[in-house]
Design a protein around this motif. Structure first.
Motif, PDB file in Angstrom:
ATOM      1  N   GLY A   1      11.833   3.863   0.318  1.00 39.71           N
ATOM      2  CA  GLY A   1      10.474   3.804  -0.205  1.00 39.71           C
ATOM      3  C   GLY A   1       9.546   4.753   0.516  1.00 39.71           C
ATOM      4  O   GLY A   1       9.968   5.602   1.313  1.00 39.71           O
ATOM      5  N   ASP A   2       8.248   4.587   0.253  1.00 43.13           N
ATOM      6  CA  ASP A   2       7.263   5.482   0.858  1.00 43.13           C
ATOM      7  C   ASP A   2       7.289   5.411   2.378  1.00 43.13           C
ATOM      8  O   ASP A   2       7.135   6.432   3.057  1.00 43.13           O
ATOM      9  CB  ASP A   2       5.866   5.136   0.343  1.00 43.13           C
ATOM     10  CG  ASP A   2       5.685   5.465  -1.131  1.00 43.13           C
ATOM     11  OD1 ASP A   2       6.502   6.254  -1.659  1.00 43.13           O
ATOM     12  OD2 ASP A   2       4.746   4.938  -1.746  1.00 43.13           O
ATOM     13  N   TRP A   3       7.482   4.199   2.907  1.00 37.97           N
ATOM     14  CA  TRP A   3       7.497   4.083   4.360  1.00 37.97           C
ATOM     15  C   TRP A   3       8.727   4.779   4.954  1.00 37.97           C
ATOM     16  O   TRP A   3       8.674   5.309   6.078  1.00 37.97           O
ATOM     17  CB  TRP A   3       7.454   2.610   4.786  1.00 37.97           C
ATOM     18  CG  TRP A   3       8.714   1.840   4.503  1.00 37.97           C
ATOM     19  CD1 TRP A   3       9.020   1.142   3.375  1.00 37.97           C
ATOM     20  CD2 TRP A   3       9.832   1.699   5.382  1.00 37.97           C
ATOM     21  NE1 TRP A   3      10.267   0.571   3.472  1.00 37.97           N
ATOM     22  CE2 TRP A   3      10.786   0.892   4.706  1.00 37.97           C
ATOM     23  CE3 TRP A   3      10.125   2.160   6.657  1.00 37.97           C
ATOM     24  CZ2 TRP A   3      12.013   0.560   5.271  1.00 37.97           C
ATOM     25  CZ3 TRP A   3      11.351   1.824   7.214  1.00 37.97           C
ATOM     26  CH2 TRP A   3      12.269   1.029   6.525  1.00 37.97           C
TER      27      TRP A   3
ATOM     28  N   PHE B   1       0.009  17.921  -8.966  1.00 42.10           N
ATOM     29  CA  PHE B   1       0.795  17.568  -7.802  1.00 42.10           C
ATOM     30  C   PHE B   1       0.683  16.081  -7.523  1.00 42.10           C
ATOM     31  O   PHE B   1      -0.393  15.497  -7.574  1.00 42.10           O
ATOM     32  CB  PHE B   1       0.290  18.335  -6.565  1.00 42.10           C
ATOM     33  CG  PHE B   1       0.962  19.653  -6.358  1.00 42.10           C
ATOM     34  CD1 PHE B   1       0.719  20.707  -7.208  1.00 42.10           C
ATOM     35  CD2 PHE B   1       1.842  19.834  -5.315  1.00 42.10           C
ATOM     36  CE1 PHE B   1       1.331  21.929  -7.019  1.00 42.10           C
ATOM     37  CE2 PHE B   1       2.442  21.047  -5.108  1.00 42.10           C
ATOM     38  CZ  PHE B   1       2.184  22.105  -5.973  1.00 42.10           C
ATOM     39  N   SER B   2       1.809  15.469  -7.183  1.00 44.59           N
ATOM     40  CA  SER B   2       1.803  14.144  -6.581  1.00 44.59           C
ATOM     41  C   SER B   2       1.813  14.332  -5.071  1.00 44.59           C
ATOM     42  O   SER B   2       2.026  15.440  -4.568  1.00 44.59           O
ATOM     43  CB  SER B   2       3.030  13.353  -7.027  1.00 44.59           C
ATOM     44  OG  SER B   2       4.215  13.996  -6.577  1.00 44.59           O
ATOM     45  N   LEU B   3       1.594  13.251  -4.331  1.00 40.09           N
ATOM     46  CA  LEU B   3       1.562  13.348  -2.871  1.00 40.09           C
ATOM     47  C   LEU B   3       2.914  13.798  -2.331  1.00 40.09           C
ATOM     48  O   LEU B   3       2.984  14.682  -1.471  1.00 40.09           O
ATOM     49  CB  LEU B   3       1.179  11.994  -2.265  1.00 40.09           C
ATOM     50  CG  LEU B   3       1.173  11.938  -0.733  1.00 40.09           C
ATOM     51  CD1 LEU B   3       0.207  12.957  -0.167  1.00 40.09           C
ATOM     52  CD2 LEU B   3       0.842  10.519  -0.263  1.00 40.09           C
ATOM     53  N   ILE B   4       3.996  13.217  -2.842  1.00 43.48           N
ATOM     54  CA  ILE B   4       5.323  13.576  -2.332  1.00 43.48           C
ATOM     55  C   ILE B   4       5.637  15.032  -2.652  1.00 43.48           C
ATOM     56  O   ILE B   4       6.257  15.748  -1.851  1.00 43.48           O
ATOM     57  CB  ILE B   4       6.411  12.632  -2.907  1.00 43.48           C
ATOM     58  CG1 ILE B   4       7.781  12.981  -2.329  1.00 43.48           C
ATOM     59  CG2 ILE B   4       6.443  12.699  -4.427  1.00 43.48           C
ATOM     60  CD1 ILE B   4       7.873  12.868  -0.832  1.00 43.48           C
ATOM     61  N   LEU B   5       5.185  15.503  -3.808  1.00 45.72           N
ATOM     62  CA  LEU B   5       5.438  16.897  -4.168  1.00 45.72           C
ATOM     63  C   LEU B   5       4.677  17.835  -3.232  1.00 45.72           C
ATOM     64  O   LEU B   5       5.200  18.880  -2.808  1.00 45.72           O
ATOM     65  CB  LEU B   5       5.033  17.138  -5.618  1.00 45.72           C
ATOM     66  CG  LEU B   5       5.517  18.438  -6.270  1.00 45.72           C
ATOM     67  CD1 LEU B   5       7.022  18.579  -6.150  1.00 45.72           C
ATOM     68  CD2 LEU B   5       5.090  18.487  -7.729  1.00 45.72           C
TER      69      LEU B   5
END
Length: 420
Positions: free
Chosen positions: A331-333, A4-8
């Motif tokens: 983006g992430d933000w 898993f990635s964080l976004i997943l």
């Protein structure tokens, strides 16, 4: 388990949050008529529905595959796109729950996925044939088919039971309602829980954790089933009140006919892989059953509000999801900003709902828009009610139970026309 990635991980958690809202949003589909007729106590009804939703989640994956493999092109779909889709679906679910409207959680999810996919990859990302044949056409056909089936079933039950003892028949139909409500709950699990399975599976494929065309893993099936069961147990009391009292007043015979008809339609669609709205099916069945009794009146003011919500569900969820996807692209933000907006909006809606609490203690007692005010029979109701003669059993029960109402001089006393 998949890497898993964080976004997943965020997408999976958000998908389960949607599944939770789906559970309490759609509890009314299985249990509203059972609660409104007194066949089961409210808390017992939602507990039974929760367990059967969980069981139903394990019976099939056809609907999950429709979402994960068919509705949108998997190529180029990023986890952020699915996150944006879920934001649109959750917010629409919460808004319609706040006002007590039984809109479609399924179509909110479909709309969110379509809006986010189009915003990300263009109109070509949506498979038009699947959208039409497995989403839009069932959306139109389901309430019509379920409504006609419930109308005919109601007429048949009154006809077959016209010579039966009134109290014994009512008791038998209440038992039948419990069984048919369980069938609707099981059907709901086979259809709606799978939609979240399909979304999570699509996210895992998009994030590279699953190979394309994979079926949902067992942990996905279990977690989706548990999330929808928990939401079901908490009970969407506002929508239960509207479905049970706001559309029409049902007797046990009608409740049994409505639930059996809706369950048949939902189970058939799950077998065929149609992403059907259980809300549309049950609402159509309730209205059909309401017209199936001589003198029954569907409250078209409430039904019209519901129809408007149905029409707005896909485009509204799609628009919110498209805007969320645009912000996530920054983006992430941007993704963090959308997540904060979702949490803040959800909390605000919950706070507003506390101004008028609806729960198991008052779900059958409170006023519903259009439920307590007599609404004159419109053209549709009059035409449908005039097709057959009044059931003998109903007339006999009325004469036995309302002797005083027929002779009283009080102008506010109930009459046969308003009671049946």
């Amino acid at each position: 388990m998949e890497s898993f990635s964080l976004i997943l991980a965020i997408v999976v958690v958000t998908a389960l949050a949607f599944d939770f809202t789906n559970g309490f949003h759609d509890t009314a589909n299985a249990m509203a008529t059972t609660i409104s007729t007194g066949a089961l106590k409210p808390k017992v009804a939602v507990a039974m529905s929760a367990v059967l939703n969980l069981v139903g989640a394990f019976l099939s994956v056809e609907v999950a595959n429709t979402i994960s493999k068919g509705l949108v092109d998997e190529t180029g779909i990023r986890p952020e796109v699915i996150f944006a889709a879920l934001v649109g679906a959750i917010l629409w679910n919460l808004l319609t729950w706040l006002v007590g409207l039984p809109s479609s959680s399924s179509h909110a999810l479909m709309g969110g996925l379509i809006g986010a996919a189009v915003a990300s990859a263009g109109i070509g990302a949506v498979n038009g044939d699947v959208l039409v044949t497995k989403v839009l056409l069932p959306a139109i056909a389901a309430p019509i088919v379920a409504g006609l089936a419930a109308l005919l079933a109601s007429r048949m039950t009154y006809s077959l039971g016209r010579k039966a003892d009134g109290k014994a028949a009512a008791k038998g139909y209440r038992a039948g309602q419990i069984a048919s409500a369980g069938l609707v709950s099981l059907a709901h699990g086979t259809n709606d829980a799978q939609k979240t399975m399909g979304i999570i599976t699509l996210a895992l494929i998009a994030g590279g954790s699953l190979a394309p065309d994979s079926d949902p893993p067992v942990w996905v099936i279990l977690s989706a089933g548990l999330a929808i069961a928990l939401g079901t147990y908490l009970g969407g009391w506002r929508i239960i009140r509207t479905m049970g009292k706001g559309l029409t007043d049902l007797q046990p015979q009608q409740g049994f006919a409505a639930q059996t008809s809706a369950a048949t339609v939902i189970l058939a669609s799950s077998h065929l892989g149609f992403s059907l709205s259980t809300t549309h099916s049950v609402s159509g069945a309730v209205m059909g059953a309401g017209l199936g009794r001589k003198g029954g009146v569907v409250r078209w003011s409430t039904a019209t509000r519901m129809f408007v919500a149905w029409g707005l569900t896909l485009p509204a969820a799609a628009l919110v999801a498209a805007l969320a996807e645009w912000v996530c692209r920054l983006g992430d933000w941007g993704t963090a900003l959308v997540a904060v907006f979702l949490v803040a909006s959800s909390f605000a809606i919950w706070r507003i709902s506390r101004r008028e609490v609806v729960d198991h203690t008052n779900v059958v007692d409170g006023d519903v828009v259009g439920a307590r005010q007599p609404e004159p029979a419109g053209v549709v109701t009059t035409a449908m009610a005039a097709v057959s003669p009044p059931p003998t059993g109903v007339a006999e029960d009325l004469a036995a139970t309302l002797p005083a109402a027929a002779t009283t001089s009080d102008p506010k006393a109930p009459s046969a026309a308003t009671t049946v």
